[in-house]
Design a protein around this motif. Structure first.
Motif, PDB file in Angstrom:
ATOM      1  N   TYR A 160     -25.110   3.106  -2.112  1.00 63.58           N
ATOM      2  CA  TYR A 160     -24.621   1.811  -2.250  1.00 63.58           C
ATOM      3  C   TYR A 160     -23.057   1.903  -1.985  1.00 63.58           C
ATOM      4  N   PRO A 161     -22.578   1.468  -0.814  1.00 61.51           N
ATOM      5  CA  PRO A 161     -21.030   1.353  -0.565  1.00 61.51           C
ATOM      6  C   PRO A 161     -20.535   0.276  -1.435  1.00 61.51           C
ATOM      7  N   TYR A 162     -19.209   0.733  -1.861  1.00 60.04           N
ATOM      8  CA  TYR A 162     -18.420  -0.194  -2.913  1.00 60.04           C
ATOM      9  C   TYR A 162     -17.094  -0.164  -2.382  1.00 60.04           C
ATOM     10  N   HIS A 163     -16.530  -1.319  -2.258  1.00 56.73           N
ATOM     11  CA  HIS A 163     -14.923  -1.087  -1.798  1.00 56.73           C
ATOM     12  C   HIS A 163     -14.291  -2.376  -2.708  1.00 56.73           C
ATOM     13  N   THR A 164     -12.928  -2.168  -2.977  1.00 51.96           N
ATOM     14  CA  THR A 164     -12.288  -3.343  -3.783  1.00 51.96           C
ATOM     15  C   THR A 164     -12.304  -4.847  -3.224  1.00 51.96           C
ATOM     16  N   ASP A 165     -12.689  -4.937  -2.136  1.00 50.62           N
ATOM     17  CA  ASP A 165     -12.831  -6.360  -1.441  1.00 50.62           C
ATOM     18  C   ASP A 165     -13.978  -6.949  -2.142  1.00 50.62           C
ATOM     19  N   ILE A 166     -15.115  -6.138  -2.664  1.00 53.30           N
ATOM     20  CA  ILE A 166     -15.966  -6.652  -3.301  1.00 53.30           C
ATOM     21  C   ILE A 166     -15.718  -7.346  -4.414  1.00 53.30           C
ATOM     22  N   ASN A 167     -14.865  -6.744  -5.390  1.00 52.92           N
ATOM     23  CA  ASN A 167     -14.371  -7.370  -6.405  1.00 52.92           C
ATOM     24  C   ASN A 167     -15.466  -8.055  -7.393  1.00 52.92           C
ATOM     25  N   ASP A 168     -16.527  -7.409  -7.647  1.00 54.29           N
ATOM     26  CA  ASP A 168     -17.528  -7.734  -8.330  1.00 54.29           C
ATOM     27  C   ASP A 168     -17.885  -6.666  -9.512  1.00 54.29           C
ATOM     28  N   PHE A 169     -17.139  -6.437 -10.621  1.00 52.18           N
ATOM     29  CA  PHE A 169     -17.467  -5.486 -11.763  1.00 52.18           C
ATOM     30  C   PHE A 169     -18.687  -5.246 -11.956  1.00 52.18           C
ATOM     31  N   GLN A 170     -19.558  -6.395 -12.341  1.00 47.76           N
ATOM     32  CA  GLN A 170     -20.838  -6.334 -12.948  1.00 47.76           C
ATOM     33  C   GLN A 170     -21.827  -5.489 -11.932  1.00 47.76           C
ATOM     34  N   TRP A 171     -21.658  -5.911 -10.672  1.00 46.54           N
ATOM     35  CA  TRP A 171     -22.531  -5.378  -9.646  1.00 46.54           C
ATOM     36  C   TRP A 171     -22.339  -3.715  -9.702  1.00 46.54           C
ATOM     37  N   GLU A 172     -20.797  -3.524  -9.505  1.00 42.93           N
ATOM     38  CA  GLU A 172     -20.562  -1.998  -9.438  1.00 42.93           C
ATOM     39  C   GLU A 172     -20.834  -1.333 -10.733  1.00 42.93           C
ATOM     40  N   GLU A 173     -20.612  -1.850 -11.957  1.00 45.80           N
ATOM     41  CA  GLU A 173     -21.235  -1.050 -13.055  1.00 45.80           C
ATOM     42  C   GLU A 173     -22.621  -1.257 -13.220  1.00 45.80           C
ATOM     43  N   GLY A 174     -23.322  -2.158 -12.848  1.00 49.65           N
ATOM     44  CA  GLY A 174     -24.938  -1.850 -12.823  1.00 49.65           C
ATOM     45  C   GLY A 174     -25.451  -0.973 -11.738  1.00 49.65           C
ATOM     46  N   ILE A 175     -24.943  -0.892 -10.641  1.00 53.06           N
ATOM     47  CA  ILE A 175     -25.223   0.241  -9.669  1.00 53.06           C
ATOM     48  C   ILE A 175     -24.850   1.793 -10.478  1.00 53.06           C
ATOM     49  N   ARG A 176     -23.653   1.766 -10.839  1.00 50.57           N
ATOM     50  CA  ARG A 176     -22.959   3.158 -11.526  1.00 50.57           C
ATOM     51  C   ARG A 176     -23.797   3.488 -12.595  1.00 50.57           C
ATOM     52  N   ALA A 177     -24.445   2.645 -13.305  1.00 46.49           N
ATOM     53  CA  ALA A 177     -25.136   3.054 -14.646  1.00 46.49           C
ATOM     54  C   ALA A 177     -26.729   3.613 -14.144  1.00 46.49           C
ATOM     55  N   LYS A 178     -26.841   3.184 -12.832  1.00 44.25           N
ATOM     56  CA  LYS A 178     -28.265   3.590 -12.296  1.00 44.25           C
ATOM     57  C   LYS A 178     -28.115   4.617 -11.350  1.00 44.25           C
ATOM     58  N   ALA A 179     -26.860   4.995 -11.015  1.00 44.61           N
ATOM     59  CA  ALA A 179     -26.613   5.977  -9.956  1.00 44.61           C
ATOM     60  C   ALA A 179     -26.856   7.522 -10.304  1.00 44.61           C
ATOM     61  N   ARG A 180     -27.388   8.212  -9.896  1.00 46.27           N
ATOM     62  CA  ARG A 180     -27.537   9.601 -10.185  1.00 46.27           C
ATOM     63  C   ARG A 180     -26.090  10.243  -9.908  1.00 46.27           C
TER      64      ARG A 180
ATOM     65  N   ARG B  53     -36.406   5.883  -7.077  1.00 44.36           N
ATOM     66  CA  ARG B  53     -35.660   6.269  -5.777  1.00 44.36           C
ATOM     67  C   ARG B  53     -34.269   6.406  -6.401  1.00 44.36           C
ATOM     68  N   PRO B  54     -33.758   7.608  -6.133  1.00 45.38           N
ATOM     69  CA  PRO B  54     -32.470   7.902  -6.501  1.00 45.38           C
ATOM     70  C   PRO B  54     -31.284   7.238  -5.909  1.00 45.38           C
ATOM     71  N   LYS B  55     -30.247   6.932  -6.743  1.00 41.97           N
ATOM     72  CA  LYS B  55     -29.058   5.829  -6.153  1.00 41.97           C
ATOM     73  C   LYS B  55     -27.851   6.743  -6.188  1.00 41.97           C
ATOM     74  N   VAL B  56     -26.963   6.476  -5.260  1.00 37.18           N
ATOM     75  CA  VAL B  56     -25.666   6.933  -4.836  1.00 37.18           C
ATOM     76  C   VAL B  56     -24.832   5.868  -4.756  1.00 37.18           C
ATOM     77  N   LEU B  57     -23.777   5.759  -5.565  1.00 34.92           N
ATOM     78  CA  LEU B  57     -22.756   4.770  -5.608  1.00 34.92           C
ATOM     79  C   LEU B  57     -21.534   5.684  -4.738  1.00 34.92           C
ATOM     80  N   ILE B  58     -21.159   5.090  -3.803  1.00 34.31           N
ATOM     81  CA  ILE B  58     -19.692   5.475  -2.971  1.00 34.31           C
ATOM     82  C   ILE B  58     -18.634   4.528  -2.936  1.00 34.31           C
ATOM     83  N   ARG B  59     -17.646   4.821  -3.885  1.00 34.62           N
ATOM     84  CA  ARG B  59     -16.513   3.881  -3.959  1.00 34.62           C
ATOM     85  C   ARG B  59     -15.709   4.024  -2.625  1.00 34.62           C
ATOM     86  N   ASN B  60     -14.944   2.953  -2.303  1.00 30.63           N
ATOM     87  CA  ASN B  60     -13.799   3.115  -1.228  1.00 30.63           C
ATOM     88  C   ASN B  60     -14.400   3.278   0.116  1.00 30.63           C
TER      89      ASN B  60
END
Length: 89
Positions: free
Chosen positions: A46-66, A16-23
């Motif tokens: 996957y919505p992401y914003h700076t209040d999440i403050n979890d670099f590992q989660w963001e990078e894990g999704i980014r690595a899998k995101a198309r 299933r394709p993944k899309v990371l959306i920052r801010n």
């Protein structure tokens, strides 16, 4: 139809394709609007914003995101409709 998957959740379906959306500081109502307004294409947002403050989660999704997008300063629904129309799953 697209699914909005919020922190800290992750779907491990590699087909299933993944899309990371920052801010994208979306509440539950905005997540539901996104799902209701987009096409029947099957992919995960996957919505992401700076209040999440979890670099590992963001990078894990980014690595899998198309695709990685930035929602800062955009009309969320209209912008995502344009993206959705051109996104190939």
């Amino acid at each position: 139809m697209p699914r909005v998957i919020t922190y800290p959740d992750i779907d491990y379906d590699v087909d299933r394709p993944k899309v990371l959306i920052r801010n994208a500081n979306w509440d539950a109502e905005m997540c539901q609007r996104v799902v209701n307004e987009l096409s029947e294409k099957e992919y995960d947002i996957y919505p992401y914003h700076t209040d999440i403050n979890d670099f590992q989660w963001e990078e894990g999704i980014r690595a899998k995101a198309r695709v990685t997008l930035d929602a800062e300063g955009k009309d969320t629904i209209e912008w995502l409709k344009e993206f959705d129309a051109g996104f190939e799953v």
